[in-house]
Scaffold this active site. Structure first.
Site, short mmCIF file in Angstrom:
data_model
loop_
_atom_site.label_atom_id
_atom_site.label_comp_id
_atom_site.label_asym_id
_atom_site.label_seq_id
_atom_site.Cartn_x
_atom_site.Cartn_y
_atom_site.Cartn_z
N ASP A 1 8.25 -17.63 -87.51
CA ASP A 1 8.88 -18.77 -87.95
C ASP A 1 10.43 -18.54 -88.18
OD1 ASP A 1 8.95 -22.00 -88.22
OD2 ASP A 1 9.63 -20.95 -90.36
N GLU B 1 8.34 -19.96 -81.89
CA GLU B 1 8.31 -21.27 -81.51
C GLU B 1 9.58 -21.58 -80.63
OE1 GLU B 1 8.57 -25.46 -83.73
OE2 GLU B 1 9.04 -23.65 -85.05
N CYS C 1 -6.99 -26.23 -93.48
CA CYS C 1 -7.98 -27.16 -92.97
C CYS C 1 -7.47 -27.77 -91.84
CB CYS C 1 -8.09 -28.23 -94.11
SG CYS C 1 -6.71 -29.14 -94.51
N CYS D 1 -1.76 -29.28 -100.10
CA CYS D 1 -2.79 -30.04 -99.35
C CYS D 1 -3.71 -30.63 -100.16
CB CYS D 1 -3.20 -29.14 -98.23
SG CYS D 1 -4.25 -29.94 -97.02
N CYS E 1 -6.74 -30.55 -99.53
CA CYS E 1 -7.87 -29.58 -99.65
C CYS E 1 -7.80 -28.56 -100.67
CB CYS E 1 -8.05 -28.94 -98.33
SG CYS E 1 -6.68 -27.81 -97.89
N ASP F 1 7.53 -21.99 -94.85
CA ASP F 1 7.82 -21.17 -93.77
C ASP F 1 6.52 -20.33 -93.32
OD1 ASP F 1 10.44 -22.26 -93.74
OD2 ASP F 1 10.94 -20.62 -95.17
#
Length: 410
Positions: A192, A276, A331, A347, A349, A356
């Site tokens: 990234d 990316e 997840c 998150c 979860c 990053d």
């Protein structure tokens, strides 16, 4: 694979005069060819072919008093100047017809004698030669002293002599090199790219951005102020222009050397590299433009790409529109857009993510999924005509969407 090897050359004062003459002759031939085609178009005549253009602006022009000095340089240099013009026209035509990807290419423009960067090219027909004593012999120029930082892997097919804005001379050799694969390894990495950290790897490592331009900003500002105080057309202004160009060249060389070391290390340590597909042109129009250009993402990605191809590694770009920063790498939940000030998030979860590092892990997961689909067995049946009874949409059909973890039914 064709590779380009650049070396610093040190011509004598007499050889600098001969090179300047060759630069000027190549520029005049290019401009004469461009002017001839523009005049033919304005007169409604047919497009001048490459052979007719070469005969008009080189062969016949040498027999006129106005252009007889074209015979003082190698004919290959003049032919290559027309070849550059033909490539520029070809790129323009394919761009406006939609056959060329990327940004629209403008039509060729006239070359200026005031341009600080000049170049000429010699092909194998010119019979240039690298001598046993390490000098580069060029027709009608002489033997140039070359600083050989490394050996050429094969005999060069062409050489381009370049004079940059800082007044330095370089010899750029084009070499057809064979692939040199590295021993296979078991690690793969997703990268990234960013501004605070130049590269964040999926294994958690962060590479700080060196910010070469920002570090040299104070010196560049002082040199630019000195340049603005000089009178236009004076010799002192010309000297100040060279000083500014040398400072910028030092920044560019430092950035290029650092990116070469980083890209080589990444390719050596990983079997597959996924990045990316960033829109650098669009980001260069934002308020972060200076930092984006200072980072040099496009140059770094290009280095990783060609080194991976030569070293037997896998390289791939993933779609820039995938929400890698919004998706939980644990997840697969998409948590929504976040501002750049949010550097970490939790998150539902229970997983706590660094922004990053999480994006780099998602890039690795998407790259692996796409590489398995591309390299494995056929995952989709070949298109065949549908029977008449199956041509419509069935009301009980199930719609599927592809996620980072796999395929899930909605």
């Amino acid at each position: 694979m064709q590779l380009r090897y650049n070396y610093r050359v040190y011509p004598t004062p007499a050889q600098q005069v001969l090179l300047a003459r060759a630069f000027g002759c190549a520029r005049v031939v290019f401009n004469d060819g461009l002017r001839a085609r523009q005049q033919a178009r304005e007169a409604g005549e047919a497009y001048l072919s490459d052979g007719d253009l070469s005969k008009r602006v080189i062969t016949q022009a040498k027999q006129t008093p106005e252009r007889e000095w074209l015979g003082e340089v190698s004919a290959v240099v003049l032919q290559q100047a027309l070849a550059d013009l033909n490539v520029a026209y070809r790129n323009f035509f394919t761009s406006i017809s939609g056959k060329r990807q990327g940004r629209t290419v403008a039509p060729p423009r006239f070359r200026s004698r005031k341009d600080n960067r000049q170049a000429i090219r010699f092909t194998a027909n010119a019979r240039f030669k690298v001598l046993d004593n390490g000098r580069l012999r060029l027709p009608k120029i002489g033997d140039l002293a070359v600083r050989w930082s490394r050996h050429l892997p094969a005999a060069p097919t062409s050489v381009t002599v370049i004079r940059d804005a800082a007044g330095r001379y370089f010899a750029s050799f084009v070499v057809v090199a064979t692939d040199d694969p590295l021993p296979p390894v078991d690690t793969e990495v997703g990268i990234d790219l960013g501004l605070t950290h130049f590269a964040v790897l999926s294994n958690g490592k962060k590479v700080a951005a060196p910010k070469f331009l920002r570090r040299a900003a104070r010196k560049l500002r002082r040199l630019q102020q000195d340049l603005s105080r000089k009178q236009r057309g004076s010799n002192n202004r010309k000297k100040a222009v060279v000083k500014v160009a040398r400072a910028h060249a030092r920044v560019a060389d430092s950035r290029r050397d650092w990116q070469h070391q980083l890209s080589t290390r990444i390719i050596r340590d990983n079997q597959a590299v996924y990045v990316e597909d960033l829109c650098v042109v669009g980001l260069g129009r934002t308020r972060l433009a200076k930092s984006v250009h200072d980072a040099g993402w496009a140059q770094f990605v290009q280095m990783v790409k060609y080194k991976a191809a030569r070293r037997g590694r896998t390289f791939a770009k993933i779609n820039r529109f995938l929400p890698t920063s919004q998706t939980c790498s644990t997840c697969g939940r998409i948590d929504g857009p976040k501002s750049l000030s949010v550097r970490s998030w939790t998150c539902p979860c229970g997983a706590v993510h660094d922004r990053d590092v999480n994006a780099a892990r998602n890039i690795l997961a998407v790259g692996r999924a796409e590489s398995l689909n591309a390299c494995g067995a056929q995952v989709r049946p070949a298109p065949v005509p549908a029977p008449r009874r199956e041509a419509g949409i069935r009301p009980d059909a199930v719609r599927y969407t592809r996620s980072v973890e796999g395929i899930s039914a909605l």
